[in-house]
Design an enzyme around this catalytic site. Structure first.
Site: not given
Ligand code: PSU
Ligand code: MN
Length: 304
Positions: A22, A154
């Site tokens: 990405e 995260k």
């Protein structure tokens, strides 16, 4: 997608052992010059593993499946790159913008390009005590069949809520050599994965079995950050809380939240969290290459 809006790098065109990477992590997740170095290192790690990297991103409104060296540099140094999730594709195309694709955006690109293995750092998820902020990454994982290699979600997120959402959307959460859901900077979270697997071959067999059931969700492969760079949950938590409070106080919202938190936490930890982030990204690129190769080998075995 229209032929004029998507282009394939020379190196990618003839290849069938591909790993997608990405680019929001480059445009919004890491500072310069670490971002470009990391992009190069991830590509190199994929090559060293016997696969071909395809870093995905937008340049002048065109979706690139694979960026050559100059293009990678251009995107990493772009002054005003857009953060591109699936809903933003038409925006960057119409306005001819540069853009870094998020996990969800990169998955959409992979769907068009037919790429099955994708490496990132940590996925987005359900945010903590925000009125309502759920990453489009979760929706993409629910609906696009590919193997997404990450170091968990995260740690800035509400991890239990994120895992509940993944369960609701029938996304298997695989622990790679671990029984615990990794929390990005930390190897531990105290939270369960849905299944543990220990080798790339097992992952490939698992993914085939999953898609053979007719469920079209991704396989989320969670790979703990390397021990040497990991930071304990108890050490990270005060910094996460402080950065989250600052984000609220400054009225930061929407797509700006995650980039703000990552960079503020890096400041608060004196760069230590960024070192963990870089290490886990590289580690994931390595594992993704092994899986792409294992997939290719098993494909051969099926034809034989
Ligand atoms: N992993 C990292 N750093 C990042 C990201 C992932 O190590 O910056 C990016 C991914 O592109 C992911 C995005 O899709 O953060 C999540 O943003 P949001 O929470 O706004 O959906
Ligand atoms: Mn969000």
């Amino acid at each position: 997608m229209d032929k004029n809006t998507i282009t394939y790098a020379e190196t990618v065109r003839a290849e069938n052992i591909l790993v997608a990477l990405e680019s929001t992590v480059l445009t919004h997740g890491l500072p310069r010059p670490q971002n470009l170095q990391l992009a190069r290192d991830m590509e190199q790690a994929v090559r060293a593993g016997g696969a071909t990297p395809a870093t995905i991103g937008f340049l002048d409104g065109k979706l690139h499946i694979g960026l050559d060296a100059a293009e990678l540099e251009q995107l990493a140094n772009a002054e005003s790159a857009y953060k591109v999730g699936p809903r933003d594709f038409a925006t960057v195309i119409a306005k001819k913008l540069h853009g870094g694709t998020t996990v969800a955006g990169t998955m959409l690109a992979c769907k068009h390009a037919g790429i099955k293995v994708f490496a990132t750092g940590g996925i987005g998820g359900v945010h903590r005590d925000a009125p309502f902020d759920i990453s489009a990454d979760l929706q993409a994982l629910a609906s696009m069949p590919m193997i997404v290699v990450c170091a968990g979600a995260k740690a800035i997120l509400d991890l239990p809520a994120t895992l509940e959402y993944l369960e609701t959307m029938s996304v298997p959460v695989v622990g790679y050599g671990t029984d615990e859901f990794p929390a990005f900077y930390s190897r531990e979270s105290g939270l369960d994965i849905s299944v543990r697997l220990d080798t790339p071959q097992q992952i490939v067999e698992f993914a085939r079995a999953h898609w053979a059931t007719g469920v079209q969700s991704a396989v989320l492969l969670t790979n703990p950050v390397p021990e040497t760079e990991s930071i304990s949950k108890s050490e990270m938590e005060p910094f996460i809380l402080q950065a989250t409070q600052e984000a609220h106080a400054q009225g930061i919202h929407g797509k700006a939240v995650t980039p703000f938190l990552l960079s503020r936490i890096s400041e608060l930890t004196g760069g230590k969290s960024m070192q963990a982030n870089l290490a886990l990204l590289l580690n994931n690129a390595r594992l993704a290459a092994q899986i792409a190769v294992a997939w290719h080998v098993s494909e051969g075995a099926r034809l034989a």
